[in-house]
Motif scaffolding. Structure first.
Motif, PDB file in Angstrom:
ATOM      1  N   HIS A 195     -10.254   3.608   1.404  1.00 42.37           N
ATOM      2  CA  HIS A 195     -10.589   3.522  -0.021  1.00 42.37           C
ATOM      3  C   HIS A 195      -9.744   2.521  -0.802  1.00 42.37           C
ATOM      4  O   HIS A 195     -10.272   1.771  -1.585  1.00 42.37           O
ATOM      5  N   ILE A 196      -8.445   2.552  -0.573  1.00 43.06           N
ATOM      6  CA  ILE A 196      -7.601   1.651  -1.377  1.00 43.06           C
ATOM      7  C   ILE A 196      -7.625   0.245  -0.811  1.00 43.06           C
ATOM      8  O   ILE A 196      -7.881  -0.723  -1.529  1.00 43.06           O
ATOM      9  N   PHE A 197      -7.406   0.137   0.490  1.00 41.27           N
ATOM     10  CA  PHE A 197      -7.311  -1.185   1.096  1.00 41.27           C
ATOM     11  C   PHE A 197      -8.515  -2.088   0.793  1.00 41.27           C
ATOM     12  O   PHE A 197      -8.333  -3.241   0.383  1.00 41.27           O
ATOM     13  N   LEU A 199       0.841  -1.204   0.000  1.00 36.35           N
ATOM     14  CA  LEU A 199       0.000   0.000   0.000  1.00 36.35           C
ATOM     15  C   LEU A 199       0.870   1.246   0.000  1.00 36.35           C
ATOM     16  O   LEU A 199       0.671   2.176  -0.782  1.00 36.35           O
ATOM     17  N   VAL A 200       1.848   1.246   0.902  1.00 38.56           N
ATOM     18  CA  VAL A 200       2.740   2.410   1.030  1.00 38.56           C
ATOM     19  C   VAL A 200       3.494   2.619  -0.276  1.00 38.56           C
ATOM     20  O   VAL A 200       3.543   3.724  -0.829  1.00 38.56           O
ATOM     21  N   SER A 201       4.030   1.533  -0.786  1.00 38.37           N
ATOM     22  CA  SER A 201       4.829   1.609  -2.001  1.00 38.37           C
ATOM     23  C   SER A 201       4.005   2.128  -3.174  1.00 38.37           C
ATOM     24  O   SER A 201       4.408   3.052  -3.888  1.00 38.37           O
ATOM     25  N   LEU A 210      -1.828   0.767  -7.308  1.00 37.36           N
ATOM     26  CA  LEU A 210      -1.606   1.669  -8.442  1.00 37.36           C
ATOM     27  C   LEU A 210      -2.869   1.771  -9.289  1.00 37.36           C
ATOM     28  O   LEU A 210      -3.269   2.852  -9.714  1.00 37.36           O
ATOM     29  N   GLU A 211      -3.488   0.608  -9.495  1.00 34.28           N
ATOM     30  CA  GLU A 211      -4.698   0.561 -10.304  1.00 34.28           C
ATOM     31  C   GLU A 211      -5.810   1.412  -9.671  1.00 34.28           C
ATOM     32  O   GLU A 211      -6.425   2.246 -10.316  1.00 34.28           O
ATOM     33  N   VAL A 212      -6.013   1.183  -8.378  1.00 37.39           N
ATOM     34  CA  VAL A 212      -7.103   1.868  -7.679  1.00 37.39           C
ATOM     35  C   VAL A 212      -6.822   3.364  -7.591  1.00 37.39           C
ATOM     36  O   VAL A 212      -7.714   4.194  -7.710  1.00 37.39           O
ATOM     37  N   LYS A 213      -5.541   3.690  -7.395  1.00 43.32           N
ATOM     38  CA  LYS A 213      -5.155   5.091  -7.230  1.00 43.32           C
ATOM     39  C   LYS A 213      -5.571   5.892  -8.453  1.00 43.32           C
ATOM     40  O   LYS A 213      -5.954   7.050  -8.358  1.00 43.32           O
ATOM     41  N   GLU A 214      -5.467   5.240  -9.594  1.00 41.31           N
ATOM     42  CA  GLU A 214      -5.790   5.942 -10.828  1.00 41.31           C
ATOM     43  C   GLU A 214      -7.278   6.264 -10.920  1.00 41.31           C
ATOM     44  O   GLU A 214      -7.685   7.155 -11.647  1.00 41.31           O
ATOM     45  N   MET A 215      -8.081   5.485 -10.202  1.00 45.39           N
ATOM     46  CA  MET A 215      -9.518   5.721 -10.307  1.00 45.39           C
ATOM     47  C   MET A 215      -9.862   7.096  -9.748  1.00 45.39           C
ATOM     48  O   MET A 215      -9.329   7.542  -8.747  1.00 45.39           O
TER      49      MET A 215
END
Lengths: 294, 332, 306
Positions: free
Chosen positions: A204-206, A115-117, A179-184
């Protein structure tokens, strides 16, 4: 922007609503479902096993050593006259305990790193991924053997060693999903509203990474049980006198010419446990991550 | 009757969870030798499925022809064995597809991809097949054909790849070429070049072409005759001139109206309101009724037949036929 | 392609350094005094100091590292504490049988695995596929040491066909390589199947069918090559699995290889040998991954020609 945001939230909401569809889909997959029931049975055995064993798994009975299968001893007795079936049942707790605890530790560490990375990127990401690359340069079992060689044999060290080698694969996988979710878009939106980093990551990401974590967790527990059994078999894990399945197989080598049951049953227990976990993992993957189906 | 291909009452169904859903229901059309016929319609109208069924390429999908005949010269293609069909595919009927990027084998050299089929169908040896391959690449206007033979698809542009696809399709000199949206994935200028190329091939080699497209512009540019499909049915058939001059079916009218016209830079393009009906829940009457500006009561109750006038023009619309006419037809 | 090769080879150099550094630290990570541990409980101070001196543990860390790297570049892996034999000699005796066993195992595993994968993909969701995939998932779940022990019981003890251990004849390789290859075979079968099933859905396969190729031509002449490119990568990753597995399997069959040497050395706390073995195993793994990377580039025209 706000429109996309609501859409994404609806999607998440509908995902939760599909829990019953998930259960329905899951029950359709007979192999996975039977494996799941078998695994539940194993967990129950691990919890109540010591109270229901027909014989004490540790007390020697020198009058009945190395007996074959019989009505009294379904899986025979070992070189100390101990009931093999009772030892197998008692060993469920050890095997599942090692498998589940080590993978949970490894998954936790790996998930946080991933997650951090993935979220922070840049040098944080580079550092973490480089470290993972280095760990990937060692074959799993070898890494575990190396760690046990340093720390000395014993169950605790085996758990640590197995947890250690599961970390990089979890980290890498969770990072990819992050990375995928972050882009959303909705996370961008959330950020512009001013949400805290912690909140974004864990609220949200987790949640988005949970399905793949569950799938991988299931399969990895199987791998961990195999690895731990291998270490015990090599004399680097559970103490030889304990009813650990790997240790029982290790002891059985001395009676390989005479006692079929001593070799056969502990291995069968490992095999069926790992098989059920792999089938369960396959089934969960088909449902939760249909992209990689086939 | 046309002298090359006749599709009669074709019915295609897909199986979805034990239910059989008809996506093509009673399609009729034909092609004569050396003719270019277009099939137009929105995506999902069954035009691609129809073209695949001629080649019997439903392999591995749940699609299945459940009725009708596909007469190619003297044979009904649906009656042939798989082995007999293989001798027709690529040799007598060839096909090109929409995606030139993915339709070529990425790990095989262009030359080998061409030569394989030539050797299989024409019984040439490797050297002769190679010559034929180079000739084909020249035919489709590829410069430095010899060196392209040794290249891989990813080294070529999209337009080049589509030319190679045409070269491969033409390599055994088929009588019928089926082109399924051959220009959709290409730039506009390249589109025109590819269409020109196909017309040139038809002129020079006398190959009949069945052109599947959603783009009436493509049809206007290249076809002799047009079949308009909607919701798995033929709704109109006419020569290109007739169709653009006086479209009979309201759906065709809508399609023509939604073609962007050169010089007319209106902000909003016309598009037909509403949606194609779901094949799982087809309405009883005319399938276009829910979107038709001229809808009448009868349209919702009974589906019109495909009716032909004396010079071969066909339409399926209550505006142009009376019930009496239809009854006379069905009785007589 | 040249650029690709150079880039890959240069890429592993830092990795080799980091790995060798970690393994250098290995002996220093042992909790407590390694010399005392090696010498045993009854040893006096003099003996402990002798061991310390022999391992150069009495020197400053940086000097130890320089010596260690220097020795490494000269192929000097130190000396076994227990047998006083140079480690390179100990390993030299065992490396050939180990390599033979590994190659034999991966060879049959690849051949059978790819075959099962192809059959399963062709007969997707029908009975040959089901049998193939049940075999595969069982192979993955099977503890290799158990498979080895059961085989010994059947083929050596009951039927007396094969030796329980040793490599005096080729028969000695048979059961170890089966035990070692089973899991890899299963992995490769699963992966080949999914890769081939994916490829068979590609547009270019439809093109091939539209040209009248037979099913066999399409599978073997068109689909297989693209499908096997990722399989090669997976097979390379399995090599790590193989190295780990060989440690266990060699123990089961008393096979005179590197894996058994590692376990014996760990049990005897012969740290220089353990250190050298870990190093060799890791380097071998890195090297195989490099070869697989290069092979991948060679098989994939997109990389080969760019």
């Amino acid at each position: 922007m706000s429109e996309t945001m609501t859409v994404s939230k609806q999607q998440i909401a509908s995902k939760r609503g599909t829990l019953s569809t998930f259960w329905h889909d899951f029950r359709q997959r007979k192999v996975a479902f039977i494996s799941f029931l078998f695994f539940v049975l194993l967990v129950i055995l691990a919890v109540i096993g010591p109270y229901i064993v027909p014989f004490n798994p540790q007390t020697p009975d020198y009058n009945h050593v190395l007996q074959g299968m019989s009505q009294k001893h379904w899986a025979g007795t070992d070189e100390y006259g101990r009931d093999v079936l009772s030892r197998l049942i008692a060993g469920t707790r050890i095997s599942l305990g090692i498998g589940i605890s080590s993978v949970l530790i490894g998954a936790m560490a790996g998930t946080i790193l991933g997650l951090v990375s993935g979220y922070f990127g840049k040098w944080v990401d580079k550092t973490i991924m480089r470290i993972c690359d280095v760990l990937f340069a060692f074959p799993d079992i070898l890494l575990a053997i190396g760690i046990v060689a340093i720390l000395g044999p014993g169950l605790k060290n085996v758990i640590f060693a197995v947890a250690f080698f599961s970390v990089p694969s979890f980290a890498r996988m969770v990072r990819g999903k992050t990375l995928e979710v972050k882009e959303m878009l909705f996370i961008e939106a959330e950020k512009s509203i001013g949400a805290k980093t912690n909140r974004i990551i864990f609220r949200h990401i987790f949640p988005e990474t949970i399905p793949i974590i569950i799938v991988y967790l299931t399969m990895q527990v199987g791998t961990a049980i195999l690895a731990a059994a291998s270490l015990s078999f090599l004399g680097l894990g559970a103490s030889p006198s304990s009813p650990d399945w790997g240790a029982m197989l290790s002891m059985s080598r001395d009676y390989i010419g005479t006692a079929f049951n001593l070799v056969f049953f502990p291995g069968l227990a490992i095999f069926l446990t790992v098989l059920s976990l792999n089938n369960l993992g396959d089934g969960l993957r088909d449902i939760l991550d249909p992209k990689i189906k086939d | 009757m046309h002298n090359l291909l006749n599709v009669n009452n074709l019915q295609i169904a897909f199986r979805k969870r034990k239910k059989s859903i008809k996506v093509v229901n009673g399609v009729d059309f034909g092609i004569s030798k050396g003719e270019i016929v277009g099939i137009v319609g929105e995506s999902g109208c069954g035009k691609s499925v129809t073209s695949l069924s001629i080649m019997r390429l439903f392999h591995d999908t749940s699609g299945e022809v459940v009725g009708g005949t596909i007469q190619f010269k003297e044979k009904d293609l649906l009656e042939l064995s798989e082995r007999e069909m293989r001798r027709i595919r690529g040799k007598e009927i060839a096909m090109i597809f929409q995606e030139p990027m993915t339709s070529l084998n990425p790990v095989m050299k262009i030359g080998k991809q061409l030569i394989q089929g030539i050797m299989l169908h024409l019984g040439l040896n490797r050297e002769e097949a190679k010559q034929q391959a180079v000739e084909m690449l020249k035919l489709v206007g590829i410069p430095r054909a010899e060196s392209i033979m040794n290249e891989y698809p990813h080294q070529l542009s999209g337009g080049m790849r589509q030319r190679v696809m045409i070269a491969i399709a033409m390599s055994c000199e088929p009588e019928l070429l089926i082109a399924d949206e051959p220009t959709t994935a290409l730039d506009v200028t390249i589109q025109a070049q590819i269409l020109q190329l196909m017309k040139k091939i038809q002129r020079e080699r006398g190959t009949a072409i069945l052109l599947i497209t959603h783009d009436l512009g493509v049809v206007a540019e290249s076809c002799d005759r047009v079949v308009v499909m909607y919701a798995g049915r033929v709704v109109e058939e006419a020569t290109v001139e007739e169709l653009f001059e006086s479209p009979l079916h309201p759906y065709t009218q809508g399609l023509i109206e939604s073609v962007p016209k050169i010089g007319n830079r209106k902000e909003e393009l016309y598009s037909i309101p509403g949606h194609v009906p779901n094949p799982e829940a087809m309405p009883n009457g005319c399938k276009f009724a829910s979107r038709c500006p001229y809808v009448m009561d009868i349209c919702r109750e009974r589906e019109p037949q495909l009716v032909s006038n004396n010079n071969g023009r066909k339409q399926r619309c209550w505006l142009h036929q009376s019930i009496k006419e239809e009854e006379r037809k069905t009785i007589g | 392609m040249k650029k690709y090769i150079v880039k890959r080879i240069l890429g592993i150099i830092p990795l080799l350094f980091v790995v060798s550094f970690l393994i250098f630290l290995f002996i220093h990570l042992v909790p407590g005094d390694p010399a005392r541990l090696i010498a045993g409980k009854d040893a006096d101070l003099q003996q402990i100091n002798a061991i310390k001196h022999q391992l150069h543990l009495d020197e400053p860390l940086y000097k130890q590292y320089i010596d260690y790297m220097n020795n490494l570049f000269h192929g000097n892996l130190g000396e076994s504490i227990k047998s006083k034999v140079p480690v390179s000699e100990l390993i030299g005796e065992r490396i050939v049988p180990s390599l033979e066993l590994s190659l034999l195992s991966i060879a049959w595993a690849m051949v059978i695995g790819v075959l099962i994968g192809i059959i399963s993909a062709i007969f997707k969701n029908r009975w040959p596929d089901n049998i193939g995939m049940i075999t595969a998932v069982s192979g993955i779940s099977l503890p290799n040491f158990w498979l080895g022990l059961v085989m010994i019981q059947i083929f050596s003890v009951k039927l007396g066909l094969l030796p329980t251990g040793g490599i005096e004849t080729w028969k000695g390789y048979l059961m170890p390589s089966i035990a070692l290859g089973a899991g890899i075979m299963a992995m490769i079968a699963r992966f080949t199947r999914s890769s081939l099933v994916q490829t068979l859905k590609e547009d270019f396969i439809r093109t091939g069918r539209s040209r009248g190729y037979s099913g066999l031509t399409i599978v073997f002449g068109h689909a297989l090559r693209s499908s096997l490119i990722p399989v090669v990568t997976v097979a390379g990753l399995q090599f790590g699995f193989l190295l780990g597995g060989s440690i266990v399997v060699e123990t089961v069959f008393s096979f005179p290889g590197m894996g058994r040497l590692l376990i014996n050395s760990i049990q005897m706390r012969d740290y220089p040998v353990v250190q050298a073995e870990l190093m060799l195993f890791s380097f071998e793994f890195i090297l195989v991954n490099l070869i697989v990377d290069l092979l991948y580039g060679f098989l994939n025209p997109k990389i080969r020609y760019d």
